[in-house]
Design a protein around this motif. Structure first.
Motif, PDB file in Angstrom:
ATOM      1  N   GLN A 205       0.822  -1.209   0.000  1.00  0.00           N
ATOM      2  CA  GLN A 205       0.000   0.000   0.000  1.00  0.00           C
ATOM      3  C   GLN A 205       0.859   1.264   0.000  1.00  0.00           C
ATOM      4  N   ASP A 206       2.067   1.161   0.553  1.00  0.00           N
ATOM      5  CA  ASP A 206       2.958   2.324   0.577  1.00  0.00           C
ATOM      6  C   ASP A 206       3.604   2.564  -0.785  1.00  0.00           C
ATOM      7  N   TYR A 207       4.124   1.497  -1.413  1.00  0.00           N
ATOM      8  CA  TYR A 207       4.791   1.750  -2.693  1.00  0.00           C
ATOM      9  C   TYR A 207       3.782   1.974  -3.832  1.00  0.00           C
ATOM     10  N   GLU A 208       2.588   1.383  -3.735  1.00  0.00           N
ATOM     11  CA  GLU A 208       1.581   1.614  -4.774  1.00  0.00           C
ATOM     12  C   GLU A 208       1.122   3.072  -4.764  1.00  0.00           C
TER      13      GLU A 208
ATOM     14  N   ASN B 177      10.654   5.469  -1.863  1.00  0.00           N
ATOM     15  CA  ASN B 177      11.219   4.919  -0.628  1.00  0.00           C
ATOM     16  C   ASN B 177      10.130   4.592   0.374  1.00  0.00           C
ATOM     17  N   ASN B 178      10.430   3.644   1.263  1.00  0.00           N
ATOM     18  CA  ASN B 178       9.465   3.253   2.293  1.00  0.00           C
ATOM     19  C   ASN B 178       9.376   4.338   3.368  1.00  0.00           C
ATOM     20  N   PRO B 179       8.370   4.312   4.225  1.00  0.00           N
ATOM     21  CA  PRO B 179       8.175   5.380   5.220  1.00  0.00           C
ATOM     22  C   PRO B 179       9.366   5.604   6.144  1.00  0.00           C
ATOM     23  N   THR B 180      10.123   4.556   6.467  1.00  0.00           N
ATOM     24  CA  THR B 180      11.271   4.718   7.360  1.00  0.00           C
ATOM     25  C   THR B 180      12.538   5.113   6.620  1.00  0.00           C
ATOM     26  N   GLN B 181      12.456   5.243   5.291  1.00  0.00           N
ATOM     27  CA  GLN B 181      13.599   5.609   4.447  1.00  0.00           C
ATOM     28  C   GLN B 181      14.776   4.650   4.640  1.00  0.00           C
ATOM     29  N   SER B 182      14.472   3.381   4.828  1.00  0.00           N
ATOM     30  CA  SER B 182      15.518   2.363   4.913  1.00  0.00           C
ATOM     31  C   SER B 182      15.652   1.588   3.610  1.00  0.00           C
TER      32      SER B 182
END
Length: 245
Positions: free
Chosen positions: A167-170, A188-193
């Motif tokens: 749901q985050d990358y879409e 990038n993912n919410p935690t920027q990892s």
């Protein structure tokens, strides 16, 4: 005898000071194993697992121009980039892979090889279809390391989480639909990892046109002080659930 944790911290600090004088990073002193797993919503379906063929560390602050370009294109925030540029940051690049904020380490991989037993030995450019599709639950990376020169030592799992939920990358891919760029798109993912490098492709049939996003490369961010933060268990034990048939 003293506190063993204090002795370890002192030794690492001394090593980092020596490496800084040589313009090297702490990450240069490790060998890495990195895996990427695509977890599916259907729990009966086994993850698609890939192994990176090599991982090479590179200092991120040598890439100031590229980092600031990503900020301008709103791929990530200026605040996170400023932290990377002001501190001693490392990239770990992996040009091949195989299928099966403080000082920051980046692990980058544009090539992979499947961990499936029937296709072992087939290393190719990363080309994983991400969208439009609705069967992926999340993308997960697992990272292992050992000191260089200790070839008889087992790779140990680094205690860090690298996950990117569908749901985050879409949601971010939807924002890229209006972009004209075909290559070099970054989310990038919410935690920027975890940073995914995306290629945009157009498909046309006699009846309609379609836009497809494919994964072309991946980059992980890891605080450098976590390089020696190993978890319990051996690499084969950690990987076993992903390799079960």
């Amino acid at each position: 005898m003293g506190d063993p944790h204090a002795r370890k911290s002192t030794a690492i600090t001394r090593l980092r000071s020596q490496l800084r004088k040589k313009r090297e990073s702490l990450a240069d002193q490790f060998e890495f194993k990195m895996y990427m797993a695509f977890q599916f919503k259907d729990e009966k379906k086994k993850p698609a697992l890939f192994e990176m063929a090599e991982v090479v560390p590179v200092m991120t602050n040598n890439y100031e121009e590229s980092i600031l370009k990503g900020v301008k294109e709103e791929a990530y925030s200026y605040e996170s980039s400023r932290e990377l540029l002001e501190r001693d940051v490392v990239q770990l690049h992996s040009p091949r892979w195989q299928s099966m904020r403080k000082d920051v380490v980046q692990l980058h991989s544009p090539r992979w090889q499947s961990m499936r037993k029937d296709v072992i030995g087939c290393t190719t450019e990363m080309d994983f279809f991400l969208w439009p599709r609705n069967d992926i639950e999340k993308i997960e990376c697992l990272l292992f390391s050992r000191w260089k020169g200790e070839d008889d030592s087992a790779y140990k799992p680094i205690q860090a989480e690298f996950e990117f939920a569908h749901q985050d990358y879409e949601k971010l891919l939807m924002r890229l639909l209006a972009r004209k760029d075909k290559n070099g798109l970054i989310i990038n993912n919410p935690t920027q990892s975890m940073f995914l490098f995306i290629d945009r492709q157009h498909f046309e049939t006699p009846k309609n046109k379609a836009i497809v996003f494919k994964l072309s490369s991946v980059c992980l961010y890891l605080p450098q002080d976590q390089l020696t933060r190993w978890g319990p268990g051996r690499m084969d034990e950690v990987m076993h659930p992903y390799l079960e048939t």
